[in-house]
Design an enzyme around this catalytic site. Structure first.
Site, PDB file in Angstrom:
ATOM      1  CG  ASP A  69      -1.729   1.201   1.439  1.00 25.96           C
ATOM      2  OD1 ASP A  69      -1.589   2.152   0.635  1.00 25.96           O
ATOM      3  OD2 ASP A  69      -2.528   1.222   2.396  1.00 25.96           O
ATOM      4  CD  GLN A 119      -0.685   2.509   4.643  1.00 29.07           C
ATOM      5  OE1 GLN A 119      -1.414   3.434   4.970  1.00 29.07           O
ATOM      6  NE2 GLN A 119      -0.955   1.247   4.965  1.00 29.07           N
ATOM      7  CE1 TYR A 123      -2.947  -0.036  12.150  1.00 27.69           C
ATOM      8  CE2 TYR A 123      -2.501   2.176  11.326  1.00 27.69           C
ATOM      9  CZ  TYR A 123      -3.182   0.979  11.240  1.00 27.69           C
ATOM     10  OH  TYR A 123      -4.081   0.788  10.235  1.00 27.69           O
ATOM     11  CE  LYS A 161      -5.039  -5.914  12.352  1.00 23.24           C
ATOM     12  NZ  LYS A 161      -4.413  -6.640  13.433  1.00 23.24           N
ATOM     13  CD  GLN A 221      -8.988 -27.863 -12.124  1.00 24.78           C
ATOM     14  OE1 GLN A 221      -9.825 -27.095 -11.673  1.00 24.78           O
ATOM     15  NE2 GLN A 221      -9.285 -29.116 -12.404  1.00 24.78           N
ATOM     16  CG  ASP A 230     -11.840   2.957   6.820  1.00 22.34           C
ATOM     17  OD1 ASP A 230     -12.582   3.718   6.159  1.00 22.34           O
ATOM     18  OD2 ASP A 230     -10.850   3.355   7.461  1.00 22.34           O
TER      19      ASP A 230
HETATM   20  C1  F6R Z   1      -7.378  -0.305   8.245  1.00 20.09           C
HETATM   21  C2  F6R Z   1      -7.203   0.961   7.560  1.00 20.09           C
HETATM   22  C3  F6R Z   1      -8.090   2.112   7.895  1.00 20.09           C
HETATM   23  C4  F6R Z   1      -7.304   3.168   8.681  1.00 20.09           C
HETATM   24  C5  F6R Z   1      -8.215   4.356   9.086  1.00 20.09           C
HETATM   25  C6  F6R Z   1      -7.427   5.465   9.768  1.00 20.09           C
HETATM   26  O1  F6R Z   1      -6.431  -1.245   7.820  1.00 20.09           O
HETATM   27  O2  F6R Z   1      -6.338   1.099   6.725  1.00 20.09           O
HETATM   28  O3  F6R Z   1      -9.226   1.705   8.581  1.00 20.09           O
HETATM   29  O4  F6R Z   1      -6.748   2.595   9.842  1.00 20.09           O
HETATM   30  O5  F6R Z   1      -8.816   4.903   7.928  1.00 20.09           O
HETATM   31  O6  F6R Z   1      -6.384   5.806   8.924  1.00 20.09           O
HETATM   32  P1  F6R Z   1      -5.288   6.924   9.233  1.00 20.09           P
HETATM   33  O7  F6R Z   1      -4.755   6.649  10.604  1.00 20.09           O
HETATM   34  O8  F6R Z   1      -4.308   6.721   8.126  1.00 20.09           O
HETATM   35  O9  F6R Z   1      -5.997   8.239   9.145  1.00 20.09           O
HETATM   36 MG    MG Z   2      -3.884   2.181   3.286  1.00 19.97          MG
HETATM   37 MG    MG Z   3      -4.755  -2.129   2.333  1.00 14.59          MG
END
Ligand code: F6R
Ligand code: MG
Ligand code: MG
Length: 365
Positions: free
Chosen positions: A11, A94, A228, A231, A241, A286
């Site tokens: 990502d 990120q 953090y 994920k 197959q 999300d």
């Molecule tokens: C979960 C995800 C989103 C972000 C949420 C806050 O994997 O990517 O739910 O955690 O949108 O995002 P930030 O902290 O980037 O504003």
């Molecule tokens: Mg993202």
């Molecule tokens: Mg993602």
């Protein structure tokens, strides 16, 4: 012919928020892949997305963990990050946790699933890609595909599958691996893989031939970064197959929208919804978490496809069930088991709140 299939994903910027990938990033990635194919480094490629994750699917003859292939992927992510920064996309770069490439993208943020194999007469491949969840999400589907006769009738009635499959499981907390033979050791296997936040199925092998059957990405970004960073949004390659489960047996586990970790702020349990690539747009809270499946036939390393396997109508009920489960889970709001247990959450304010209230906690007796 020996061929390596590498799926490397990251990502490097979401559009809008974390809900989708911007077409300019996909276009840039395709440009880089086309150049590498022209120069002969890649046999073939397919660039796609799952939600906000950019997916590079590559075939080549450089073997697994090739510095050249990993550098190509890393440089592509860097180029795409540049575009993400220009467009001020959310979370540009990120998943790139290091400033410089050092030979291999493992441990640097991107997710990797790779397998080298002798291409069969007909080589059917399904590549699963998920968004808003983590690598343990593949545990139950892989178990069902390769060890559960209620899912895979081939285990019972196909002679070339009857010996069963071996599961390589990684303990990502302790950094250890162990292999279990199915069916004899399924009870032992399930002790571990039923706890998918720590124990993840890394690979599956055919017990008769030793051939690789499936491989997954097992990175946990939070463990790599120590903070953090989202994920992992994992990928998984499955051969199908012949002596492996049929396409329908490989896809069947996803008719159950199983509960996985992830969703909003990587801190919730939610249903894994199988969708077409164009519907991998996790928008409701999300989410809910998505999985897409790209199907290919390989021909001398050429990726004939993809077929968008979950676009099929027969997954409509699974989608409806996922939406119903999403409503039910959402109704729990900030309570477990919708919210993850304290140690599983990617975001927490617990230490700060605890500190603030330190003086107000008094012993029970
Ligand atoms: C979960 C995800 C989103 C972000 C949420 C806050 O994997 O990517 O739910 O955690 O949108 O995002 P930030 O902290 O980037 O504003
Ligand atoms: Mg993202
Ligand atoms: Mg993602």
């Amino acid at each position: 012919m020996k061929i390596t299939l590498s799926v490397i994903k990251a990502d490097v910027g979401g559009y809008v928020g974390h809900s989708e990938s911007h077409p300019d990033l996909l276009a840039k990635a395709k440009e880089n892949m086309a150049k590498a194919k022209k120069e002969g480094l890649l046999v073939d490629y397919h660039v796609t997305k799952c939600g906000d994750d950019l997916q590079l699917i590559m075939t080549h003859q450089q073997g697994e963990d090739s510095e050249k292939i990993h550098k190509l992927a890393w440089d592509t992510f860097i180029d795409c990050t540049e575009i993400a920064k220009q467009l001020k996309l959310h979370g540009a770069g990120q998943d790139l946790l290091s400033d410089a490439f050092s030979g291999n993208v493992r441990g640097m943020g991107p997710g990797v699933a790779e397998m080298e194999f002798e291409e069969r007469g007909a080589e059917t491949i399904i590549i699963f890609m998920a968004d808003k969840t983590s690598s343990g999400a593949w545990n139950m589907p892989l178990y069902k595909m390769f060890a559960d006769p209620f899912n895979t009738i081939g285990l019972v009635i196909a002679e070339n599958m009857h010996q069963g499959f071996a599961f390589e499981v990684h303990d990502i907390k302790e950094g250890k691996r162990v292999t279990f033979n199915a069916p004899e050791e399924i009870y032992d296997l399930l002790v571990f893989i039923g706890a998918p936040s720590r124990f993840m199925v890394k690979a599956v092998y055919h017990r008769g031939t030793g051939a690789i059957a499936a491989v997954s990405s097992t990175q946990r970004l939070a463990l790599i970064a120590g903070r953090y960073v989202g994920k992992d949004d994992p990928v998984c390659i499955v051969r199908s197959q012949g002596e492996f489960p049929a396409v329908g047996e490989v896809l069947e586990p996803f008719t159950l929208p199983l509960l996985v970790e992830g969703w909003m702020r990587g801190s919730h349990h939610g249903p894994l919804m199988p969708v077409a690539v164009e519907d991998s747009t996790p928008t409701r809270f999300d989410g809910p978490p998505r999985v897409v499946a790209a199907g290919f036939q390989l021909s001398g390393g050429k990726l004939v496809g993809p077929r968008d396997m979950f676009a099929d109508k027969s997954f409509d009920n699974a989608r409806q069930q996922a939406l119903d489960v999403a409503d039910f889970m959402r109704a729990h709001g900030p309570f477990e088991p919708h919210r993850l247990p304290l140690e599983g959450m990617e975001y927490t304010t617990m230490p700060q709140v605890m500190k603030k209230l330190e003086g107000r906690f008094t012993p029970l007796d």
